[in-house]
Design a protein around this motif. Structure first.
Motif, short mmCIF file in Angstrom:
data_model
loop_
_atom_site.label_atom_id
_atom_site.label_comp_id
_atom_site.label_asym_id
_atom_site.label_seq_id
_atom_site.Cartn_x
_atom_site.Cartn_y
_atom_site.Cartn_z
N ASP A 94 15.98 21.63 18.51
CA ASP A 94 17.22 22.56 19.73
C ASP A 94 16.13 23.52 19.27
OD1 ASP A 94 18.75 20.57 20.90
OD2 ASP A 94 20.53 21.93 20.20
N GLY A 95 15.58 23.99 20.50
CA GLY A 95 14.75 25.45 20.68
C GLY A 95 15.58 26.33 19.96
N GLN A 96 16.72 26.52 20.20
CA GLN A 96 17.61 27.60 19.79
C GLN A 96 17.21 27.61 18.08
OE1 GLN A 96 18.79 25.32 21.94
NE2 GLN A 96 20.05 26.26 22.95
N GLY A 97 17.51 27.02 17.61
CA GLY A 97 17.29 26.98 16.22
C GLY A 97 15.91 27.06 15.63
N HIS A 98 15.22 26.43 16.29
CA HIS A 98 13.89 26.90 15.76
C HIS A 98 13.04 28.35 15.91
CE1 HIS A 98 11.58 23.29 15.35
NE2 HIS A 98 12.90 22.53 16.23
N ARG A 99 14.51 29.25 17.33
CA ARG A 99 14.36 30.82 17.35
C ARG A 99 15.23 31.12 16.45
NH1 ARG A 99 13.19 28.23 22.08
NH2 ARG A 99 15.61 28.54 23.06
N ARG A 100 16.16 30.87 16.34
CA ARG A 100 17.48 31.64 14.89
C ARG A 100 16.43 31.51 13.55
NH1 ARG A 100 22.88 29.53 17.51
NH2 ARG A 100 22.35 30.39 19.92
N TYR A 101 15.76 30.35 13.04
CA TYR A 101 14.77 30.88 12.25
C TYR A 101 13.31 31.42 11.94
CZ TYR A 101 11.63 28.49 8.93
OH TYR A 101 11.16 28.30 8.02
N LEU A 102 13.05 31.61 13.14
CA LEU A 102 12.36 32.59 13.39
C LEU A 102 12.73 34.51 12.95
CD1 LEU A 102 9.04 32.78 13.38
CD2 LEU A 102 9.54 33.54 16.27
N GLY A 103 13.32 34.56 14.09
CA GLY A 103 14.26 36.20 13.28
C GLY A 103 15.07 35.79 12.20
N TYR A 104 14.89 34.62 11.08
CA TYR A 104 15.79 34.58 10.19
C TYR A 104 14.36 35.47 9.78
CZ TYR A 104 16.55 32.15 5.73
OH TYR A 104 16.75 32.07 4.49
N ILE A 105 13.83 34.47 9.33
CA ILE A 105 12.20 34.83 9.06
C ILE A 105 11.67 36.19 9.29
CG2 ILE A 105 9.87 34.22 8.30
CD1 ILE A 105 11.62 32.44 7.24
#
Length: 362
Positions: free
Chosen positions: A216-227
């Motif tokens: 899911d795209g949400q997972g990638h964007r949440r990961y980006l915020g985490y990083i």
């Protein structure tokens, strides 16, 4: 044998009455309150059943009057449903979706539209079937739809373009397809991941693990915020502390508990893709004798109703679900009226502190 969901029981019961000619075209069916009493279910379940019947063109809802059995009509006669909006989400009766659908329903009914609801169960094949039906029938005035596995290439983009060619406005909900140029309404997922990680850092955590969804795209964007939050704090990124899962993995987390426990050995806190994943991780830890938050702090995203009722109430990020649903309805109705809309509406998230995260000191 697995018991049928209640909404399907209601649908089957009404279909049987139509087949036996106990209900005729133009005849009013039972009210929502009557169906709630007959089947001992919630109003949301009754409305889901009626939406399914409406999707199959077996009934028509008339605002302020009730729901009626559809009469004969010409195939493709769009005027029959000229003020009908289709709502397609990954799920309907679970997690955050009842609140979203209820707020969409309220907004569209206030403008004298009706709606039909369907779910994809995050299946590309089910998405294809629903879109193909909408394209073939050309009956709705607009479509609000949640993308399916939006981080992966989607084979159904041509069906979305077919709907656009039929002048049917589309609004994507919760996520988006990068190669489809239509408006989307969602929480700002990168900000949500960033805020959650900053909160954990402010609590003294520096060894912060994470679990994100890969499909899911949400997972990638949440990961980006985490990083981004880790980098801003000068914390080294350790990829071995990040676990990527897919939709099917969530239901099997307990069966693969060792996979998750191994990743949690070197961290003091874990940010989870959503509250469901956080709840599963919490259960695994508690059943394995790992105390939450004393030995591991756990944080979710979405602020679903279930997050308050976990064994340790969950610290999470609030997703403004009711505003999100209302706004998506307003955008699609504005598009129907040929008004100007923005390409993206991304709502701000905010941290909700409960008991699952503790202050950490080395």
């Amino acid at each position: 044998m697995e018991q049928k969901p209640k909404y399907i029981e209601i649908c089957d019961w009404i279909k049987q009455q139509i087949d036996r000619r106990e209900l005729s075209p133009g005849e009013k069916i039972y009210s929502e309150n009557e169906l709630m009493q007959i089947f001992s279910v919630s109003r949301q379940t009754v409305r889901h059943a009626i939406s399914c019947l409406e999707f199959d063109h077996l009934v028509i809802r008339k605002r302020g009057s009730g729901t009626y059995i559809s009469g004969p009509r010409s195939y493709g006669d769009r005027s029959v449903h000229s003020r009908q909006i289709a709502i397609v989400t990954t799920y309907i009766d679970e997690y955050i979706f009842p609140k979203i659908i209820k707020s969409i329903e309220k907004a569209v009914f206030e403008e004298d539209y009706s709606m039909q609801v369907a779910s994809t169960h995050n299946s590309v094949e089910m998405e294809r079937k629903i879109l193909s039906k909408l394209v073939g029938e050309n009956m709705v005035s607009g479509l609000i739809i949640e993308p399916t596995r939006s981080a992966l290439p989607n084979p159904n983009i041509h069906l979305y373009r077919d709907l656009i060619s039929q002048d049917i406005p589309i609004v994507l909900l919760n996520s988006y397809y990068p190669d489809l140029k239509v408006p989307h309404v969602s929480m700002n997922d990168k900000q949500a991941g960033r805020q959650a990680t900053k909160f954990l850092i402010e609590k003294g955590h520096r060894r912060i693990g994470a679990i994100f969804k890969a499909d899911d795209g949400q997972g990638h964007r949440r990961y980006l915020g985490y990083i981004e939050a880790l980098m801003e704090a000068g914390i080294e990124i350790e990829e071995e502390n990040v676990l990527w899962i897919t939709t099917g993995d969530v239901e099997q987390m307990k069966d693969e508990r060792n996979r998750y426990l191994r990743r949690m050995r070197e961290v003091t806190a874990c940010l989870c893709y959503n509250d469901t994943v956080a709840g599963e991780l919490m259960s695994i830890c508690l059943e394995s004798g790992i105390r939450v938050p004393e030995e591991l702090s756990i944080m979710g995203i979405d602020d679903a109703d279930m997050s308050k009722d976990l064994p340790v109430p969950l610290t999470t990020v609030h997703n403004p679900l009711q505003r999100l649903g209302k706004l998506s309805a307003e955008v699609v109705m504005k598009m129907i009226a040929q008004g100007d809309v923005e390409e993206a509406y991304e709502l701000k998230a905010s941290v909700v502190e409960r008991s699952s995260v503790r202050a950490y000191m080395e």
